[in-house]
Scaffold this motif. Sequence first.
Motif, PDB file in Angstrom:
ATOM      1  N   VAL A 185       0.833  -1.200   0.000  1.00 37.63           N
ATOM      2  CA  VAL A 185       0.000   0.000   0.000  1.00 37.63           C
ATOM      3  C   VAL A 185       0.871   1.255   0.000  1.00 37.63           C
ATOM      4  O   VAL A 185       0.590   2.238  -0.695  1.00 37.63           O
ATOM      5  N   ASP A 186       1.969   1.224   0.792  1.00 34.40           N
ATOM      6  CA  ASP A 186       2.860   2.375   0.837  1.00 34.40           C
ATOM      7  C   ASP A 186       3.495   2.632  -0.541  1.00 34.40           C
ATOM      8  O   ASP A 186       3.629   3.781  -1.008  1.00 34.40           O
ATOM      9  N   ARG A 187       3.901   1.539  -1.183  1.00 37.81           N
ATOM     10  CA  ARG A 187       4.489   1.722  -2.524  1.00 37.81           C
ATOM     11  C   ARG A 187       3.457   2.272  -3.490  1.00 37.81           C
ATOM     12  O   ARG A 187       3.749   3.137  -4.333  1.00 37.81           O
ATOM     13  N   ALA A 188       2.214   1.816  -3.393  1.00 36.10           N
ATOM     14  CA  ALA A 188       1.176   2.328  -4.269  1.00 36.10           C
ATOM     15  C   ALA A 188       0.904   3.806  -4.000  1.00 36.10           C
ATOM     16  O   ALA A 188       0.706   4.625  -4.930  1.00 36.10           O
ATOM     17  N   ARG A 189       0.898   4.160  -2.649  1.00 33.43           N
ATOM     18  CA  ARG A 189       0.663   5.560  -2.298  1.00 33.43           C
ATOM     19  C   ARG A 189       1.819   6.428  -2.800  1.00 33.43           C
ATOM     20  O   ARG A 189       1.604   7.539  -3.325  1.00 33.43           O
ATOM     21  N   THR A 190       3.031   5.947  -2.626  1.00 27.01           N
ATOM     22  CA  THR A 190       4.204   6.711  -3.082  1.00 27.01           C
ATOM     23  C   THR A 190       4.182   6.874  -4.593  1.00 27.01           C
ATOM     24  O   THR A 190       4.475   7.953  -5.149  1.00 27.01           O
ATOM     25  N   SER A 191       3.798   5.831  -5.311  1.00 29.86           N
ATOM     26  CA  SER A 191       3.715   5.912  -6.773  1.00 29.86           C
ATOM     27  C   SER A 191       2.644   6.914  -7.193  1.00 29.86           C
ATOM     28  O   SER A 191       2.826   7.685  -8.144  1.00 29.86           O
ATOM     29  N   GLU A 192       1.520   6.903  -6.440  1.00 32.50           N
ATOM     30  CA  GLU A 192       0.451   7.849  -6.795  1.00 32.50           C
ATOM     31  C   GLU A 192       0.910   9.274  -6.576  1.00 32.50           C
ATOM     32  O   GLU A 192       0.641  10.174  -7.390  1.00 32.50           O
ATOM     33  N   ILE A 193       1.638   9.510  -5.457  1.00 27.54           N
ATOM     34  CA  ILE A 193       2.134  10.854  -5.178  1.00 27.54           C
ATOM     35  C   ILE A 193       3.140  11.288  -6.242  1.00 27.54           C
ATOM     36  O   ILE A 193       3.123  12.422  -6.748  1.00 27.54           O
ATOM     37  N   ALA A 194       4.028  10.344  -6.628  1.00 21.36           N
ATOM     38  CA  ALA A 194       5.047  10.662  -7.645  1.00 21.36           C
ATOM     39  C   ALA A 194       4.395  10.964  -8.991  1.00 21.36           C
ATOM     40  O   ALA A 194       4.787  11.905  -9.708  1.00 21.36           O
ATOM     41  N   GLN A 195       3.386  10.185  -9.336  1.00 18.85           N
ATOM     42  CA  GLN A 195       2.728  10.425 -10.615  1.00 18.85           C
ATOM     43  C   GLN A 195       1.940  11.727 -10.604  1.00 18.85           C
ATOM     44  O   GLN A 195       1.860  12.425 -11.621  1.00 18.85           O
ATOM     45  N   ALA A 196       1.388  12.040  -9.449  1.00 18.56           N
ATOM     46  CA  ALA A 196       0.674  13.324  -9.345  1.00 18.56           C
ATOM     47  C   ALA A 196       1.644  14.482  -9.515  1.00 18.56           C
ATOM     48  O   ALA A 196       1.347  15.492 -10.185  1.00 18.56           O
ATOM     49  N   GLU A 197       2.829  14.313  -8.871  1.00 22.35           N
ATOM     50  CA  GLU A 197       3.844  15.370  -9.041  1.00 22.35           C
ATOM     51  C   GLU A 197       4.325  15.446 -10.495  1.00 22.35           C
ATOM     52  O   GLU A 197       4.517  16.538 -11.055  1.00 22.35           O
ATOM     53  N   ALA A 198       4.497  14.287 -11.124  1.00 22.10           N
ATOM     54  CA  ALA A 198       4.906  14.273 -12.535  1.00 22.10           C
ATOM     55  C   ALA A 198       3.839  14.917 -13.402  1.00 22.10           C
ATOM     56  O   ALA A 198       4.144  15.628 -14.390  1.00 22.10           O
ATOM     57  N   LEU A 199       2.559  14.690 -13.038  1.00 24.54           N
ATOM     58  CA  LEU A 199       1.480  15.321 -13.801  1.00 24.54           C
ATOM     59  C   LEU A 199       1.534  16.826 -13.659  1.00 24.54           C
ATOM     60  O   LEU A 199       1.360  17.564 -14.643  1.00 24.54           O
ATOM     61  N   LYS A 200       1.802  17.289 -12.413  1.00 29.63           N
ATOM     62  CA  LYS A 200       1.911  18.734 -12.222  1.00 29.63           C
ATOM     63  C   LYS A 200       3.068  19.325 -13.040  1.00 29.63           C
ATOM     64  O   LYS A 200       2.962  20.385 -13.649  1.00 29.63           O
ATOM     65  N   GLN A 201       4.196  18.593 -13.010  1.00 30.96           N
ATOM     66  CA  GLN A 201       5.340  19.088 -13.799  1.00 30.96           C
ATOM     67  C   GLN A 201       5.021  19.102 -15.302  1.00 30.96           C
ATOM     68  O   GLN A 201       5.402  20.044 -16.024  1.00 30.96           O
ATOM     69  N   ALA A 202       4.328  18.074 -15.782  1.00 36.37           N
ATOM     70  CA  ALA A 202       3.965  18.040 -17.198  1.00 36.37           C
ATOM     71  C   ALA A 202       3.025  19.179 -17.539  1.00 36.37           C
ATOM     72  O   ALA A 202       3.127  19.833 -18.604  1.00 36.37           O
ATOM     73  N   GLU A 203       2.068  19.420 -16.630  1.00 31.90           N
ATOM     74  CA  GLU A 203       1.151  20.534 -16.873  1.00 31.90           C
ATOM     75  C   GLU A 203       1.889  21.873 -16.860  1.00 31.90           C
ATOM     76  O   GLU A 203       1.610  22.768 -17.666  1.00 31.90           O
ATOM     77  N   SER A 204       2.861  21.994 -15.915  1.00 29.88           N
ATOM     78  CA  SER A 204       3.662  23.232 -15.880  1.00 29.88           C
ATOM     79  C   SER A 204       4.482  23.391 -17.157  1.00 29.88           C
ATOM     80  O   SER A 204       4.614  24.490 -17.723  1.00 29.88           O
ATOM     81  N   GLN A 205       5.048  22.245 -17.619  1.00 24.65           N
ATOM     82  CA  GLN A 205       5.809  22.298 -18.873  1.00 24.65           C
ATOM     83  C   GLN A 205       4.913  22.664 -20.045  1.00 24.65           C
ATOM     84  O   GLN A 205       5.319  23.412 -20.952  1.00 24.65           O
TER      85      GLN A 205
END
Length: 404
Positions: A185-205
């Motif tokens: 569950v922790d790995r899934a939560r960490t992956s979700e947080i990382a992907q959310a951050e990657a989404l924010k960076q992609a949107e910023s880009q």
Amino acid sequence: MDTDSTATTPKQLSRWVSIGAVLAALALGLVVLYHTNHSPRTDDAEVFANFIGMAPQVAGPIVRLNVRDNQFVKKGDLLFEIDERPYQYALEKAISEQAALEGQIVDERRRIAAQVSAVSVSQAGIHTAQADVSHSSAAIEQAHADVAHAEQGVSRAKAEWTYASNNLHRLEPLLAKQFVTVDQVDRARTSEIAQAEALKQAESQLLLSQAELKSALALYERSGAALDESKAHHEQARNAVTTLEPLINQRGARTSAVNDGRYNLDNCRVYAPFDALVTNLTISEGAYAHVGEQIFTLIDARTWWAIGNFREGLLSHIKPGMQADVYVLSKPSVRFSGVVDSVGFGVTPDPDRIGRLGPGLPQVERSLNWVHLASRYPVRVRVENPTPDLFRIGESAVVTIRGN
């Protein structure tokens, strides 16, 4: 018989003397007739020479008169001089105007050179603006590509975040039932947080790429405006370039004015055109000379003629080139040699014979002339060895043509 013979001899002698006298008279008459026909002579002749009236070509007061009446002058001698100051001033003014025109031409050439330089600068500005437009166009294409790449990144990041979020929401309920471990569950939560951050960076880009695209579009518009402005400046500079034709076309008039002024100044001094005799001089220094108005007359002393009027019946024995003897009545003992120059071809018709010619019909006099006088035609004889102090125009002369 002796007495009759003696008386007959004087009669025969007188008869022979009479016959001899008649024969001698006939022979003398034939000789005179031959000599008259083949060596025509006339005392109806006058001395003649060419003459011209000396008239100034410029007007003004005569400040110097170097000749006197009946004076002999040589070719090139100064005859008279007209006040030259007005013509000197006119020449200086013409020269000054000519120099001013040349100065205007030099200044205009410099101004045209500056205008041509401005045209070159504006042309260079057009090339620079065109390069900026091309660069901006390339930047726009690059920005479009970056936006498209950023949109793809956003789509990819959103898909990965969606997957990670769904996976987390699927695993969290299973943790209570202990179907999954906390670590999963922790790995899934960490992956979700990382992907959310990657989404924010992609949107910023994506937002950055879109901003760069807008900037590129604005730069393109500004480059296009700069190009239009450069073209306008170039057209204005080209229209400002003038030509030298209006000034150069004035050169002929200024040069003509200078030449005319110099010509008038030179004509203030009048010189003898040939060896001549001055006559009919009736003015003095201080008189005002008018253009074309004769001041005195010059008789050409280089060539003298004796013009003899010969009867028409003798003209067949007179040809140009024949030798002649000329005597002037001022000194009839001196013989001058001459050459026949020409024989006249016309004289004024006698109105008593042919009448008067005019408009309408000829007017013929109804008269009977018992005596017909021979017409006379002028024969021009050039004197080869004239003496200047003996020859005068209009002087009576005797001309004898030497026959072959």
